[in-house]
Scaffold this active site. Structure first.
Site, mmCIF file in Angstrom:
data_model
loop_
_atom_site.group_PDB
_atom_site.id
_atom_site.type_symbol
_atom_site.label_atom_id
_atom_site.label_comp_id
_atom_site.label_asym_id
_atom_site.label_seq_id
_atom_site.Cartn_x
_atom_site.Cartn_y
_atom_site.Cartn_z
ATOM 1 N N ASN A 52 0.866 -1.179 0.000
ATOM 2 C CA ASN A 52 0.000 0.000 0.000
ATOM 3 C C ASN A 52 0.901 1.226 0.000
ATOM 4 O OD1 ASN A 52 -1.794 2.064 0.511
ATOM 5 N ND2 ASN A 52 -2.127 1.500 2.672
ATOM 6 N N LYS A 107 0.047 4.300 -0.126
ATOM 7 C CA LYS A 107 -0.578 5.482 0.503
ATOM 8 C C LYS A 107 -0.415 6.695 -0.435
ATOM 9 C CE LYS A 107 0.595 3.417 4.876
ATOM 10 N NZ LYS A 107 0.309 3.476 6.297
ATOM 11 N N HIS A 146 -9.370 0.956 5.000
ATOM 12 C CA HIS A 146 -8.072 1.099 5.676
ATOM 13 C C HIS A 146 -8.274 2.014 6.883
ATOM 14 C CE1 HIS A 146 -3.954 2.273 6.481
ATOM 15 N NE2 HIS A 146 -3.571 1.222 5.769
ATOM 16 N N GLU A 174 -6.659 4.383 8.045
ATOM 17 C CA GLU A 174 -6.431 5.812 7.784
ATOM 18 C C GLU A 174 -7.668 6.443 7.145
ATOM 19 O OE1 GLU A 174 -2.752 5.418 5.607
ATOM 20 O OE2 GLU A 174 -1.760 4.746 7.437
ATOM 21 N N GLU A 216 -5.398 -5.515 10.313
ATOM 22 C CA GLU A 216 -4.361 -4.512 10.559
ATOM 23 C C GLU A 216 -4.662 -3.799 11.873
ATOM 24 O OE1 GLU A 216 -2.304 -3.197 6.731
ATOM 25 O OE2 GLU A 216 -4.103 -1.996 6.894
ATOM 26 N N GLY A 248 2.351 1.763 10.779
ATOM 27 C CA GLY A 248 3.291 2.878 10.692
ATOM 28 C C GLY A 248 3.979 3.218 12.010
ATOM 29 N N SER A 291 3.390 -2.574 10.144
ATOM 30 C CA SER A 291 4.851 -2.487 10.294
ATOM 31 C C SER A 291 5.587 -3.769 9.913
ATOM 32 C CB SER A 291 5.219 -2.073 11.726
ATOM 33 O OG SER A 291 4.700 -0.797 12.011
HETATM 34 C C1 PEP Z 1 -0.679 -0.151 5.831
HETATM 35 O O1 PEP Z 1 -0.667 1.015 5.419
HETATM 36 O O2 PEP Z 1 -1.603 -0.899 5.508
HETATM 37 C C2 PEP Z 1 0.403 -0.598 6.698
HETATM 38 C C3 PEP Z 1 0.344 -1.794 7.218
HETATM 39 O O3 PEP Z 1 1.448 0.290 6.915
HETATM 40 P P1 PEP Z 1 2.873 -0.041 7.607
HETATM 41 O O4 PEP Z 1 3.370 -1.328 7.011
HETATM 42 O O5 PEP Z 1 3.721 1.126 7.272
HETATM 43 O O6 PEP Z 1 2.601 -0.191 9.076
#
Ligand code: PEP
Length: 242
Positions: free
Chosen positions: A10, A12, A95, A97, A164, A170, A206
């Protein structure tokens, strides 16, 4: 039988068209020997050029969002059909976010899911609890609620779920493989009750090349959704080759 993992990236709101082109010029030669299913979701502006760039490779390109509406006077929105025509094979939905910054609700996600399926896009529905919810022992309750709100009774055979935990996105904090496995097992059982079968469940939060192998060893982790670590072509290629 060896698992064929799904390694999804992803991006973003990172990478212009030129930056995406540079990424693939390094990434594609590196993943020639990969047996993973590789998915990448660039921003809308780079969707078409990325889809062109990966032609002839096993990489699938997808969108990070779609409109809940088919078409109409919705300034700034992009429909599922438009994303599909631009080259998307899948779409990320819900997601954290988007839930947080754009106030996406379960009811809205149900509409987006319907639009995605109608346009032939594979939805990747993201679910996950916050740190406070986990501390309060409510993780499973929250995740089940998010699934129930977004999944209506329509035929959902081409669906992917991404677990997630919000506290792991992040932040550099990854759920342990055991924590993720426990939730994935519960999600699978819940989906079975809803008659959703053979649904891959990805873990996200992460994940990097050094944490990937232990996660993929778990029975119910079918792959990963990767944010930050998917932006670097060499790092993401190393993950796809694991
Ligand atoms: C994501 O944006 O779905 C995500 C898991 O980000 P990160 O790997 O940076 O934590």
């Amino acid at each position: 039988m060896k698992k064929i993992p799904i390694i999804a990236g992803n991006w973003k709101m990172y990478k212009t068209i030129a930056e995406a082109k540079d990424f693939f010029s390094i990434f594609l030669p590196l993943i020639k020997e990969s047996s993973a299913k590789i998915l990448i979701a660039p921003p809308f502006t780079a969707l078409f050029s990325c889809a062109e760039a990966v032609k002839g490779s096993p990489v699938l390109i997808g969108a990070q969002n779609i409109s809940a509406y088919k078409e109409g006077a919705y300034t700034g929105e992009v429909s599922a059909r438009m994303a599909k025509e631009a080259g998307a094979a899948f779409v990320l939905l819900g997601h954290s976010e988007r839930r947080l910054h754009f106030h996406e609700t379960g009811a809205l996600l149900q509409k987006k899911l319907h639009e995605a399926l109608a346009a032939g896009l594979i939805p990747i529905l993201c679910v996950g609890e916050t740190a406070e919810e986990r501390e309060a022992g409510r993780s499973l309750e929250i995740v089940k609620k998010q699934l129930d709100e977004a999944l209506s009774s329509e035929e959902l055979k081409d669906l992917i779920i991404a677990y997630e935990p919000v506290w792991a996105i992040g932040t550099g904090k990854t759920a342990t493989p055991q924590m993720a496995q426990e939730m994935h097992q519960n999600i699978r059982a819940h989906l079975r009750e809803k008659m959703v079968k053979n649904c891959p469940i990805l873990y996200g939060g992460s994940v990097k090349s050094d944490t990937l192998a232990a996660l993929l060893k778990e029975d119910d982790i079918d792959g990963v959704l990767v944010g930050g670590a998917s932006l670097d072509p060499k790092h993401f290629a190393a993950m796809a080759l694991l």
